[in-house]
Write an enzyme that holds these catalytic residues in place. Structure first.
Site, PDB file in Angstrom:
ATOM      1  N   ALA A 625     -11.543 -16.644  37.755  1.00 44.24           N
ATOM      2  CA  ALA A 625     -11.100 -17.209  36.482  1.00 44.24           C
ATOM      3  C   ALA A 625      -9.585 -17.097  36.388  1.00 44.24           C
ATOM      4  CB  ALA A 625     -11.760 -16.477  35.315  1.00 44.24           C
ATOM      5  N   GLU A 626      -8.922 -18.226  36.185  1.00 46.08           N
ATOM      6  CA  GLU A 626      -7.474 -18.232  36.001  1.00 46.08           C
ATOM      7  C   GLU A 626      -7.171 -18.226  34.502  1.00 46.08           C
ATOM      8  OE1 GLU A 626      -3.564 -20.948  37.040  1.00 46.08           O
ATOM      9  OE2 GLU A 626      -5.436 -21.827  36.366  1.00 46.08           O
ATOM     10  N   ASP A 627      -6.717 -17.087  34.017  1.00 43.95           N
ATOM     11  CA  ASP A 627      -6.411 -16.957  32.594  1.00 43.95           C
ATOM     12  C   ASP A 627      -5.069 -16.257  32.456  1.00 43.95           C
ATOM     13  OD1 ASP A 627      -7.352 -14.778  29.957  1.00 43.95           O
ATOM     14  OD2 ASP A 627      -6.714 -16.862  29.748  1.00 43.95           O
TER      15      ASP A 627
END
Length: 638
Positions: A625-627
C-alpha cells in the site's frame, strides 16, 4: 454528636404522637424484643444498621468497593456489545477512543458488505472471476459471447471490422433476453458456416479450439454415445425415458387413487386419506414384483395444496443409489470435435486482430466506446477514437509458459522501473528491449523483484502511465499481450518476482477511450458531482460502494494474476481514494484526522476485501500500500 449502632432485624422511623416537641421515634427489633428510642428534632442523628453482628467497614473502603463494582459492570456491558471483535485493538494497545470506534465500525461494515455480496453470488470469491464471462470470449459451441455492463444504455451492439461497423448486425435490445435487471448486456455472435458445409447435426455441438485433433473428429454418432452412456449408467429396465413431463405426477396419482380416481374436489373429499408414509409402504408392498423403471419410487404428500416436487417422499435406498452413480461425462466429451474440424466447417465470427467497439444508444444519443473489459487496445492511426483488438492467436502462435513462479524470499529488494524509459536510446523501449537489456542488469545488481510502472493501458504518456484508461489491457506502446507474458516468464526464469503498479485510486477522465460517461450517464463507474472528480489532477473517482464497480476492480486484480502470472501489486496513491479531500489536507499525526467525516469508508471496504480475496486465492501474493499520509494500522496488510 452521638451515634447509635444497632444489630437488628427490623428498623423503622416514625413521628412521636404524644410529644410537645417535634420528635421522632426509632423502632427496632433486637433479638426477641421490640425497642423504641425517642429523638428530638434538634438532634441530627446518623443511623447505621447492619444485618449481622460484624463491625462496620470504614467509609473509604465502601466507596472503593462501589467504584470497582461499577467498573466491572461497565466492562461486562462493553464486552457484551462486542467492543473488540477481532482482538486487534488489545494486541496493538490502541486506547484512542474515536479511532478505536472507527476500527470497530469498519470491521462491522466489512462483514455487512460480505453478507450483501452473498445475495448475488454463491461465493464471495466469484466476484474475482467475473472476467471469465464479461468481455469478449469464445464459447465451445462455435460462437463468440460478448457481455458488457452499461445500465444507462437503451440499446447495445458490437461493431467492428467483422460486420462493417454496422450497429444493427449484432445487437441486444433492452427488455429482451440480451439485458438483465442489473444492466448487463449479452450478445451472441455465431461463427459463419463455410460455403458447401452443412450445419452440425447437434445444435449443442462443441469444439476444442486448441487441439488440432480430438476424438470428435472420428465421426462418432450421438446415438452411439447415448447408447454407451445408458449401458453404463442405467441398469436393465431403468433406461426408459420419460415421454411427458406429467408422466411422474400421473403415476403418483394412479398409485394414490387407482386407475379410476376422483375427478373433482367433491369426490376427493369423500376419500379417507392415509398419511404419505403409510400409503408409500402399502404401494411398495403391492408392487414389489414389478420390473425396474427409471421413474422414481415416490409418493405424493397430500396436505390439501397443489402438487409440487416438495411434497413428495422418495425411497431412501433408491435416492442413495442414484447419488452414488457418476454421470457419464467422458462419453459427452467424445462428441467434442477438434480445431481442424471447426476451421473446416466455420469461419470465426470475429477473426484474430479484428478491431471493434461497443455501440450504445442512450437518452442523449448514440455513442461508441472501447469496451471496459477489452484486453488489447490500440490508438487510431488518424488520431481518432481508439479501438479494441480481439486477441485470439492460433495455438501454434500463442505464447506458452516455460518457467514457474519463484519462491517469495524472506527479504525483498525491489527494483522500480518503467519499460518505456528504460533504454538509453531516444525512443520508447518495448517489452522485448526490456527483457533483453534490463532484466539481466537487474539480476546482476542483486535485486529479487521488479515493480513495473505504466504497464496498464493509458492515454497520456507524459503521466508515466498513471492516467489509466483500460484496466484489463496491456499498454500497446510496448508490445502485444504475448510480449508481456514473455517478459514476465523471463523474469521468473531469472528468479525475479514481478509486481505491478496498479492504479485503482482514480481513472482518466477521457470519454473516448476511458470509462467516463461510459454508457452516457455520469454515475456508471464514478461518483457524480464534486466527489466524482479529483480536486487537483482532473481524474475521475470510482464509486466503490457499487457492487458492480467493486467486482470490476477486484476481478481486475485476479485477472493480472491468472492471465499474466503477476506476483504482487503496489496500490498507487491510496490517500487519493481514502479521503474525500483526496489527501490534500494537513496531517499532523493525530489519529482523529484518519477517522473523521472526510474518510471514504467505501474505499476502505474495497481495499480490505481486495486484500483478503487476493491472499485467499493466492496465498503467496504480495500486496503493498502506497500511502504518503502515514495512516496508522492501514488495512492489516500482509
Amino acid at each position: 454528636m452521638a451515634s447509635l449502632h444497632f444489630s437488628a432485624k427490623f428498623l423503622s422511623l416514625s413521628p412521636c404522637p404524644n410529644s410537645n416537641y417535634t420528635s421522632y421515634s426509632v423502632y427496632f427489633s433486637c433479638k426477641t424484643k421490640l425497642q423504641r428510642v425517642n429523638l428530638l428534632n434538634k438532634t441530627k442523628p446518623k443511623i447505621a444498621c447492619a444485618a449481622t453482628d460484624r463491625p462496620q467497614q470504614p467509609q473509604q473502603q465502601r466507596r472503593e468497593r462501589r467504584k470497582e463494582s461499577k467498573k466491572s459492570k461497565k466492562s461486562e456491558s462493553e464486552s457484551e456489545k462486542g467492543i473488540d471483535p477481532v482482538g486487534f485493538l488489545a494486541r496493538q494497545d490502541i486506547s484512542h477512543k474515536q479511532f478505536a470506534q472507527f476500527l470497530r465500525e469498519r470491521h462491522k461494515a466489512s462483514k455487512d458488505l460480505k453478507d450483501e455480496l452473498f445475495k448475488r453470488n454463491l461465493q464471495i470469491k466469484d466476484i474475482a472471476y467475473v472476467f471469465e464471462f464479461l468481455g469478449l470470449h469464445r464459447h465451445p459451441e462455435h460462437r463468440m459471447d460478448f457481455m458488457e455492463w452499461a445500465p444507462g444504455a437503451r440499446y447495445c451492439a458490437l461493431v467492428g471490422d467483422f460486420n462493417e461497423w454496422s450497429p444493427t448486425a449484432n445487437s441486444a435490445r433492452e427488455g429482451r433476453i440480451g439485458r438483465d435487471d442489473y444492466g448487463y448486456w449479452f450478445i451472441i455472435l455465431e461463427d459463419k458456416l463455410r460455403d458447401g458445409e452443412k450445419p452440425d447435426e447437434l445444435y449443442f455441438q462443441q469444439y476444442n479450439y486448441v487441439d488440432d485433433y480430438d476424438k470428435g473428429d472420428g465421426d462418432v454418432s450421438i446415438d452411439e454415445i447415448f447408447k454407451r452412456a445408458n449401458d453404463e449408467y442405467w441398469e436393465p429396465g431403468e433406461d426408459t425415458f420419460v415421454n411427458h413431463r406429467f408422466e411422474v405426477p400421473a403415476k403418483l396419482y394412479e398409485q394414490l387413487f387407482g386407475p379410476n380416481g376422483p375427478q373433482t374436489e367433491e369426490e376427493l373429499e369423500e376419500i379417507p386419506l392415509l398419511d404419505a408414509e403409510t400409503r408409500y409402504k402399502q404401494w411398495k408392498e403391492e408392487h414389489k414384483d414389478d420390473l425396474p423403471s427409471n421413474l422414481p419410487p415416490c409418493d405424493v404428500i397430500h396436505d390439501g395444496k397443489e402438487y409440487d416436487i416438495f411434497r413428495v417422499i422418495s425411497d431412501p435406498v433408491w435416492v442413495e443409489k442414484i447419488r452414488a452413480k457418476k454421470p457419464p461425462i467422458p462419453y459427452w466429451f467424445e462428441i467434442r470435435k477438434g480445431r481442424r474440424a471447426w476451421l473446416k466447417k466455420y469461419t470465426p465470427a470475429i477473426p484474430h486482430l479484428s478491431r471493434y467497439r461497443v455501440y450504445f444508444n442512450t437518452p442523449n444519443g448514440p455513442l461508441e466506446r472501447v469496451p471496459a473489459w477489452a484486453t488489447y487496445v490500440q490508438p487510431d492511426a488518424d488520431g481518432k477514437q481508439p479501438f479494441a483488438i480481439h486477441w485470439e492467436p492460433p495455438p501454434e502462435c500463442a505464447y506458452k509458459w516455460n518457467n514457474t513462479r519463484p519462491k517469495v524470499p524472506k527479504s525483498l529488494r525491489i527494483y522500480e522501473c518503467h519499460v518505456g524509459i528504460s533504454g538509453s536510446e531516444p525512443k520508447i523501449s518495448s517489452f522485448k528491449d526490456f527483457r533483453e537489456k534490463v532484466l539481466p542488469h537487474v539480476k546482476e545488481a542483486g535485486y529479487n523483484a521488479i515493480q513495473l510502472i505504466g504497464i496498464v493501458e493509458h492515454k497520456d504518456y507524459f503521466t508515466a502511465g498513471y492516467r489509466v484508461t483500460n484496466l484489463y489491457a496491456v499498454s500497446s506502446r510496448f508490445g502485444t499481450p504475448d510480449d508481456f507474458k514473455h517478459l514476465v516468464d523471463e523474469a521468473h526464469g531469472l528468479g525475479l518476482l514481478v509486481f505491478l503498479d496498479v492504479v485503482h485510486s482514480y481513472s482518466a477522465a477521457d470519454e473516448m477511450v476511458g470509462l467516463s460517461l461510459f454508457d452516457g450517464s455520469n454515475d456508471c463507474y464514478f461518483h457524480t458531482g464534486k466527489r466524482g472528480h479529483h480536486k487537483y489532477w482532473g481524474t475521475r473517482m470510482y464509486k466503490y460502494g457499487d457492487h458492480d464497480v467493486l467486482q470490476y476492480l477486484i476481478s481486475n486484480l485476479n485477472w493480472w494474476v491468472e492471465e499474466y502470472q503477476i506476483d504482487g501489486f503496489r496500490f498507487h496513491s491510496l490517500s487519493s481514494m481514502m479521503y474525500t479531500h483526496n489527501g490534500f489536507a494537513s496531517f499532523t499525526g493525530d489519529l482523529e484526522e484518519y477517522c473523521n467525516q472526510y474518510v471514504d469508508k467505501d474505499a476502505f471496504l474495497y481495499l480490505i476485501l481486495a486484500n483478503e480475496l487476493l491472499h485467499f486465492l493466492h496465498p503467496n501474493i504480495i500486496t503493498i500500500a502506497e500511502d504518503v499520509r502515514n495512516y496508522g494500522f492501514l488495512l492489516f496488510w500482509k
